[in-house]
Design an enzyme around this catalytic site. Sequence first.
Site, short mmCIF file in Angstrom:
data_model
loop_
_atom_site.label_atom_id
_atom_site.label_comp_id
_atom_site.label_asym_id
_atom_site.label_seq_id
_atom_site.Cartn_x
_atom_site.Cartn_y
_atom_site.Cartn_z
N CYS A 191 0.89 2.91 -1.39
CA CYS A 191 2.06 3.63 -1.92
C CYS A 191 1.76 5.16 -1.76
O CYS A 191 0.63 5.55 -2.17
CB CYS A 191 2.53 3.13 -3.11
SG CYS A 191 1.73 3.67 -4.46
N CYS B 235 -0.53 6.01 -4.93
CA CYS B 235 -1.95 5.65 -4.81
C CYS B 235 -2.75 6.52 -3.86
O CYS B 235 -3.94 6.97 -3.75
CB CYS B 235 -2.00 4.25 -4.78
SG CYS B 235 -1.70 3.18 -6.03
N ASP C 32 26.77 -6.83 -9.47
CA ASP C 32 26.87 -8.12 -10.38
C ASP C 32 28.34 -7.84 -10.69
O ASP C 32 29.00 -6.81 -10.58
CB ASP C 32 26.05 -7.89 -11.65
CG ASP C 32 26.09 -6.67 -12.57
OD1 ASP C 32 26.99 -6.42 -13.29
OD2 ASP C 32 25.63 -5.51 -12.16
N ASP D 134 15.68 -10.40 -8.68
CA ASP D 134 15.93 -9.20 -9.20
C ASP D 134 15.58 -8.99 -10.55
O ASP D 134 15.25 -10.16 -11.08
CB ASP D 134 17.52 -8.60 -9.09
CG ASP D 134 17.94 -9.26 -10.42
OD1 ASP D 134 18.44 -10.47 -10.43
OD2 ASP D 134 18.31 -8.69 -11.39
N HIS E 34 4.77 3.26 -7.63
CA HIS E 34 3.97 2.29 -7.39
C HIS E 34 4.47 0.83 -7.80
O HIS E 34 4.07 0.00 -6.90
CB HIS E 34 2.79 2.53 -8.29
CG HIS E 34 1.59 1.50 -8.29
ND1 HIS E 34 0.80 1.31 -7.38
CD2 HIS E 34 1.71 0.52 -9.18
CE1 HIS E 34 0.27 -0.09 -7.63
NE2 HIS E 34 0.41 -0.31 -8.60
N CYS F 119 -3.66 -0.21 -2.64
CA CYS F 119 -2.46 0.17 -2.46
C CYS F 119 -2.12 1.28 -1.52
O CYS F 119 -2.90 2.27 -1.70
CB CYS F 119 -1.79 0.50 -3.89
SG CYS F 119 -0.06 0.57 -3.71
ZN LIG Z 1 0.19 2.36 -5.38
#
Ligand SMILES: [Zn+2]
Length: 413
Positions: A330, A333, A116, A290, A358, A328
């Site tokens: 990830c 998880c 930025d 963002d 996550h 999920c």
């Molecule tokens: Zn997750």
Amino acid sequence: MQCGDDTTTSENSMSLKKTLSVASPLTLRIVAECPVTKARACELVLPHGAVNTPVFMPVGTQGTMKGITVDQLDALGCRICLGNTYHLGMRPGPDLIEKARGLHGFMNWKRNLLTDSGGFQMVSLVELSEVTEEGVKFKSPYDGKEILLSPEKSISIQNSLGSDIMMQLDDVVSSTVTGPRVEEAMHRSIRWLDRCIAANKNPDKQNLFAIIQGGLNAELRKACLDEMTRRDVPGFAIGGLSGGEEKDDFWRMVTLSTDHLPREKPRYLMGVGYAVDLVVCVALGCDMFDCVFPTRTARFGSALVPWGSLQVKQKQYAKDLQPIDPDCQCPTCKRHSRAYLHALFKSDTAAMHHITIHNISYQLTLMRSVRQSIVDGRFPDFIRTFMKRLFPSRDQYPSWAVDALASVNVTLE
Ligand SMILES: [Zn+2]
């Protein structure tokens, strides 16, 4: 190469384009366009690799992502993230970062970076800031010295950081401010854009994005769009929103902007990160987003899930051996239960890291699903399923989202 075709007839604008035209290090390939809404799926090729859009870009501060390492971010499939110019420009300072082969070298991040201008942080974080034609004057929070952040200075810092996308310094006015100050800020932002373009030492390596201003005034925003799109910049951001304005005003300004932005350039909607906002604004034609929200909320134990959020600290999860979201994929998880994270939260900051991973995974996965549905030509159906999952009943749908989607031909039953 994204060189903008000279289709304008005005002589003035032709000469402006000629003087400002530089082959930019950015290519946007439109992969698919939704036949119903304004959504599109693109491949944005930047100096540090290709980025599939629509994309959510996680936000780092001081060159590090709070609660997640760059390797973890990479493993989640993140191909572009944000660096914070204000913090990096103050400490450790642009000289040291330049020595470290730019922000990529300093962070050891091999993918793309967007920085930025530093202006927004200054106006929102530093109480004693003053905007003049020269730039933003403020007192350093570190040593109290007066510092001027001019368009030239902002670009010089961002040139040292070596980001793939740099943002122009703009005159930031809160989205709830009305009156002549909004018009002044809009015109000044256009003048500052020209100073930023002139100051960019690396137009062949670093892309400078313009930021559309004009507050919540449709005429001003349209005037800003007309003027800024005459400049041959590689991409455009929609700024001055997500600052506490009515959602009804928000989406109308977003859609007005995408109506007038060139099809062949990326469109970045700044500061937007709630799941509903992302899905709606993709439908309105935005490509990049963002927001600090997913990582900030993780530090308070709030995990993002398709049905809203899950507060890990709540008692009801103390004995719950399911992962945060059973669907999920990830690392959090796959490895940890709600009960474990609940217990961990009491004693260890590691719980925050697990939830941060996550939440970023949730955002990136959401955008990948959005993109795939656009490519497959089923984005309107995706939106309906997404809304049903997120809200228990139809009467809980936010009215602004219903109206915004209706404006792009998606009716929610
Ligand atoms: Zn997750």
